[in-house]
Design a protein around this motif. Structure first.
Motif, PDB file in Angstrom:
ATOM      1  N   ASN A  74     -27.316  40.710  -4.114  1.00 12.42           N
ATOM      2  CA  ASN A  74     -28.059  41.282  -2.994  1.00 12.42           C
ATOM      3  C   ASN A  74     -27.256  41.261  -1.698  1.00 12.42           C
ATOM      4  O   ASN A  74     -27.288  42.210  -0.923  1.00 12.42           O
ATOM      5  CB  ASN A  74     -29.390  40.563  -2.803  1.00 12.42           C
ATOM      6  N   SER A  75     -26.539  40.181  -1.463  1.00 12.12           N
ATOM      7  CA  SER A  75     -25.740  40.125  -0.242  1.00 12.12           C
ATOM      8  C   SER A  75     -24.565  41.098  -0.317  1.00 12.12           C
ATOM      9  O   SER A  75     -24.189  41.700   0.692  1.00 12.12           O
ATOM     10  CB  SER A  75     -25.254  38.700   0.025  1.00 12.12           C
ATOM     11  N   ALA A  76     -23.996  41.296  -1.506  1.00 15.54           N
ATOM     12  CA  ALA A  76     -22.886  42.236  -1.652  1.00 15.54           C
ATOM     13  C   ALA A  76     -23.344  43.681  -1.491  1.00 15.54           C
ATOM     14  O   ALA A  76     -22.631  44.500  -0.905  1.00 15.54           O
ATOM     15  CB  ALA A  76     -22.201  42.047  -3.003  1.00 15.54           C
ATOM     16  N   VAL A  77     -24.533  44.012  -1.996  1.00 19.57           N
ATOM     17  CA  VAL A  77     -25.014  45.387  -1.851  1.00 19.57           C
ATOM     18  C   VAL A  77     -25.271  45.705  -0.379  1.00 19.57           C
ATOM     19  O   VAL A  77     -24.907  46.784   0.098  1.00 19.57           O
ATOM     20  CB  VAL A  77     -26.251  45.670  -2.738  1.00 19.57           C
ATOM     21  N   VAL A  78     -25.849  44.790   0.354  1.00 27.59           N
ATOM     22  CA  VAL A  78     -26.101  45.022   1.780  1.00 27.59           C
ATOM     23  C   VAL A  78     -24.780  45.114   2.536  1.00 27.59           C
ATOM     24  O   VAL A  78     -24.596  46.026   3.358  1.00 27.59           O
ATOM     25  CB  VAL A  78     -27.017  43.923   2.365  1.00 27.59           C
ATOM     26  N   ALA A  79     -23.859  44.213   2.282  1.00 28.99           N
ATOM     27  CA  ALA A  79     -22.570  44.244   2.970  1.00 28.99           C
ATOM     28  C   ALA A  79     -21.821  45.543   2.672  1.00 28.99           C
ATOM     29  O   ALA A  79     -21.234  46.148   3.573  1.00 28.99           O
ATOM     30  CB  ALA A  79     -21.726  43.038   2.573  1.00 28.99           C
TER      31      ALA A  79
END
Length: 140
Positions: A74-79
């Protein structure tokens, strides 16, 4: 943590205008990533390194599987959407690194879980960037 930083930023910065397009793209692709990761966790059924905290076992069946890491994905998709879709600084990837390291330190994941989450999040994030470009070309 991302939401505390991202939401005010989306309403203040001109990079995210119009917010009625940018915010749904980020939310839809993050939600989709979360659901995919949950399905993959059930499919692989890899046990977490730590299944009890302070002597208590977690009875939630979704919390017993570790591969891939939802926090990392989830953090990678947002970043990825922020960096490649909106032109934000690549420093946003440090939030994803912190999320992964935090999950390792708390013994919720193995390193392969974190890396798998980052790969999934990055790939889905690229799909989100593609959707954002499509919407910008066709709606705006």
């Amino acid at each position: 943590m991302f939401a505390l930083i991202l939401l005010p930023l989306m309403f203040i910065s001109d990079l995210y205008k119009p917010v009625y397009v940018s915010l749904p793209v980020v939310l839809i692709f993050t939600y989709g990533t979360d659901r995919l990761v949950l399905s993959l966790k059930k499919y692989f059924s890899r046990k977490r390194p730590l299944v009890s905290v302070m002597g208590k076992k977690d009875s939630n069946p979704d919390m017993k599987h570790s591969f891939p890491s939802a926090h990392s994905a989830n953090s990678a998709v947002v970043a990825t959407i922020l960096v490649f879709g909106f032109g934000e600084t690549a420093w946003f990837y440090f939030f994803s690194v912190f999320a992964g390291v935090g999950r390792l330190l708390t013994l919720h994941h193995f390193l392969s879980d974190i890396i798998g989450g980052w790969i999934i999040g990055f790939l889905i994030g690229l799909l989100g960037v593609g959707a954002l470009v499509f919407l910008r070309l066709n709606l705006l």
